[in-house]
Write a protein that holds these residues in place. Structure first.
Motif, PDB file in Angstrom:
ATOM      1  N   ALA A  12      12.251  -9.444  20.367  1.00  0.00           N
ATOM      2  CA  ALA A  12      10.810  -9.749  19.899  1.00  0.00           C
ATOM      3  C   ALA A  12      10.316 -10.715  20.900  1.00  0.00           C
ATOM      4  N   PRO A  13       8.998 -11.110  20.732  1.00  0.00           N
ATOM      5  CA  PRO A  13       8.403 -12.190  21.571  1.00  0.00           C
ATOM      6  C   PRO A  13       9.258 -13.620  21.308  1.00  0.00           C
ATOM      7  N   GLY A  14       9.897 -14.123  22.441  1.00  0.00           N
ATOM      8  CA  GLY A  14      10.582 -15.482  22.139  1.00  0.00           C
ATOM      9  C   GLY A  14      11.700 -15.317  21.971  1.00  0.00           C
ATOM     10  N   ALA A  15      12.163 -14.074  22.055  1.00  0.00           N
ATOM     11  CA  ALA A  15      13.800 -13.814  21.983  1.00  0.00           C
ATOM     12  C   ALA A  15      14.479 -14.329  23.298  1.00  0.00           C
ATOM     13  N   GLY A 114      21.505   1.547  29.465  1.00  0.00           N
ATOM     14  CA  GLY A 114      21.875   0.568  28.368  1.00  0.00           C
ATOM     15  C   GLY A 114      20.425  -0.379  27.881  1.00  0.00           C
ATOM     16  N   VAL A 115      20.764  -0.688  26.785  1.00  0.00           N
ATOM     17  CA  VAL A 115      19.820  -1.535  26.085  1.00  0.00           C
ATOM     18  C   VAL A 115      20.160  -2.601  25.369  1.00  0.00           C
ATOM     19  N   VAL A 116      19.859  -3.997  25.912  1.00  0.00           N
ATOM     20  CA  VAL A 116      20.573  -5.259  25.509  1.00  0.00           C
ATOM     21  C   VAL A 116      19.438  -5.455  24.493  1.00  0.00           C
ATOM     22  N   HIS A 117      19.715  -5.834  23.042  1.00  0.00           N
ATOM     23  CA  HIS A 117      18.827  -6.103  22.260  1.00  0.00           C
ATOM     24  C   HIS A 117      19.017  -7.634  21.785  1.00  0.00           C
ATOM     25  N   LEU A 118      18.220  -8.492  22.156  1.00  0.00           N
ATOM     26  CA  LEU A 118      18.515  -9.787  21.906  1.00  0.00           C
ATOM     27  C   LEU A 118      17.858 -10.133  20.596  1.00  0.00           C
ATOM     28  N   VAL A 119      18.746 -10.126  19.570  1.00  0.00           N
ATOM     29  CA  VAL A 119      18.397 -10.253  18.308  1.00  0.00           C
ATOM     30  C   VAL A 119      18.218 -11.690  17.689  1.00  0.00           C
ATOM     31  N   CYS A 120      16.911 -11.829  17.087  1.00  0.00           N
ATOM     32  CA  CYS A 120      16.809 -13.120  16.344  1.00  0.00           C
ATOM     33  C   CYS A 120      16.148 -12.907  14.979  1.00  0.00           C
ATOM     34  N   ASP A 175      23.269 -11.897  19.975  1.00  0.00           N
ATOM     35  CA  ASP A 175      22.666 -12.883  19.277  1.00  0.00           C
ATOM     36  C   ASP A 175      21.724 -13.702  20.061  1.00  0.00           C
ATOM     37  N   ALA A 176      20.566 -13.695  19.779  1.00  0.00           N
ATOM     38  CA  ALA A 176      19.635 -14.709  20.786  1.00  0.00           C
ATOM     39  C   ALA A 176      19.520 -16.172  20.584  1.00  0.00           C
ATOM     40  N   VAL A 177      20.252 -16.380  19.287  1.00  0.00           N
ATOM     41  CA  VAL A 177      20.231 -17.717  19.026  1.00  0.00           C
ATOM     42  C   VAL A 177      21.425 -18.478  19.739  1.00  0.00           C
ATOM     43  N   GLY A 178      21.401 -19.630  20.441  1.00  0.00           N
ATOM     44  CA  GLY A 178      22.118 -20.346  21.094  1.00  0.00           C
ATOM     45  C   GLY A 178      21.534 -20.453  22.332  1.00  0.00           C
TER      46      GLY A 178
END
Ligand code: AMP
Length: 208
Positions: A12-15, A114-120, A175-178
Motif C-alpha cells: 500500500a502507499p506508505g509501506a 517473485g512478489v514481495v508484499h510489504l504488509v502493514c 512485515d513493513a512495520v519496523g
C-alpha cells in the motif's frame, strides 16, 4: 526480446517500497525502478507531465496504456544507456503493475519470479507516514488527507487484486512495520535466493 527477470515490490502507499527499492538498487546485480519516480521526473509542462499531474493530484492512477507505454520506453532507455543490464540484473519494480490490466499488459515484458508484499495492517500509521514524507519531499499527492485516503481506496479496490493474478507460491509477505534496516533484512532473505538462482554473481561472475 527476452523478458526481464523481475521481482515486484508490492504494498500500500506508505509501506516503504521506495525506501527498500532504493537501498536494494545500490547493490550490484539489482536494478530498482519506481514508476512514481519516473512520473515525477517528467516536466510538468510536457504533455505526459500534465497528464500525470491531472491524475496524481487527485490521488488517481494514470490510465493503463499510457503508463505501461511510458514504463516500457523508460526501460528501453535504461537498457540502451547500459544502466540496466537485463542479463546481469534482477529488476525490482515498485509501483507497477498497479492493477490487473497493467499486469496483463506487462506480461510481454516481464517474467515475474517473485512478489514481495510489504504488509502493514495499521492504515492510520501509514497515513501519518505519508503526510510526514509529503512535507519533507514536497509531494503534492500526499500533502492532503483526502488525496491520501483516495490513494488507499484505489489501492484496496484496484491494486490489491494484483496479488491474485500471480501464482500464490511466488508471493511472500514481509512485515513493513519496523526500522528500514530490519525490513531490509527480511526483504533480502527473499530476494537474494532469487538472484542467486537466476544470475551469475556480479562480482565473481560465478553462480554461488
Ligand atoms: P507512487 O509514488 O508510486 O505512489 O506514485 C505516485 C502517483 O503516480 C500515483 O498516485 C499515480 O497517480 C501515478 N502512478 C505511479 N505508478 C502508477 C501506475 N503503475 N499506474 C498508474 N499511475 C501510477
Amino acid at each position: 526480446m527476452d523478458r526481464f527477470q523481475t521481482v515486484l515490490l508490492f504494498g500500500a502507499p506508505g509501506a516503504g517500497k521506495g525506501t527498500q527499492g532504493a537501498i536494494l538498487g545500490r547493490i550490484p546485480g539489482f536494478f530498482h525502478l519506481s514508476c512514481g519516480e519516473v512520473f515525477r521526473s517528467l516536466d510538468i509542462h510536457s504533455e505526459l507531465g500534465s497528464v500525470f499531474y491531472e491524475y496524481s493530484s487527485k490521488g488517481e492512477l494514470v490510465p493503463d496504456e499510457i503508463t505501461v507505454k511510458m514504463w516500457a520506453e523508460n526501460m528501453k532507455a535504461q537498457t540502451v544507456l547500459s544502466l540496466f543490464k537485463s542479463h546481469d540484473d534482477l529488476l525490482l519494480l515498485d509501483g507497477i503493475p498497479r492493477n490487473v490490466k497493467q499486469a496483463q499488459l506487462m506480461e510481454e515484458y516481464i517474467d515475474v519470479l517473485g512478489v514481495v508484499h510489504l504488509v502493514c495492517k495499521d492504515k492510520e500509521a501509514m497515513i501519518k507516514r505519508l503526510r510526514r514524507r509529503a512535507l519533507k519531499e514536497n509531494r503534492i499527492d500526499d500533502a492532503q488527507e483526502d488525496v491520501i485516503r483516495r490513494r488507499w481506496e484505489i489501492y484496496e479496490r484496484e491494486t490489491a487484486p494484483v496479488l491474485d493474478y500471480y501464482p500464490s507460491d511466488l508471493i511472500v509477505e514481509v512485515d513493513a512495520v519496523g526500522s528500514p534496516a530490519s525490513v531490509l533484512q527480511h526483504v533480502l532473505e527473499e530476494v537474494v535466493p532469487i538472484q542467486d538462482a537466476h544470475f551469475n554473481n556480479p562480482i565473481s561472475g560465478e553462480h554461488d
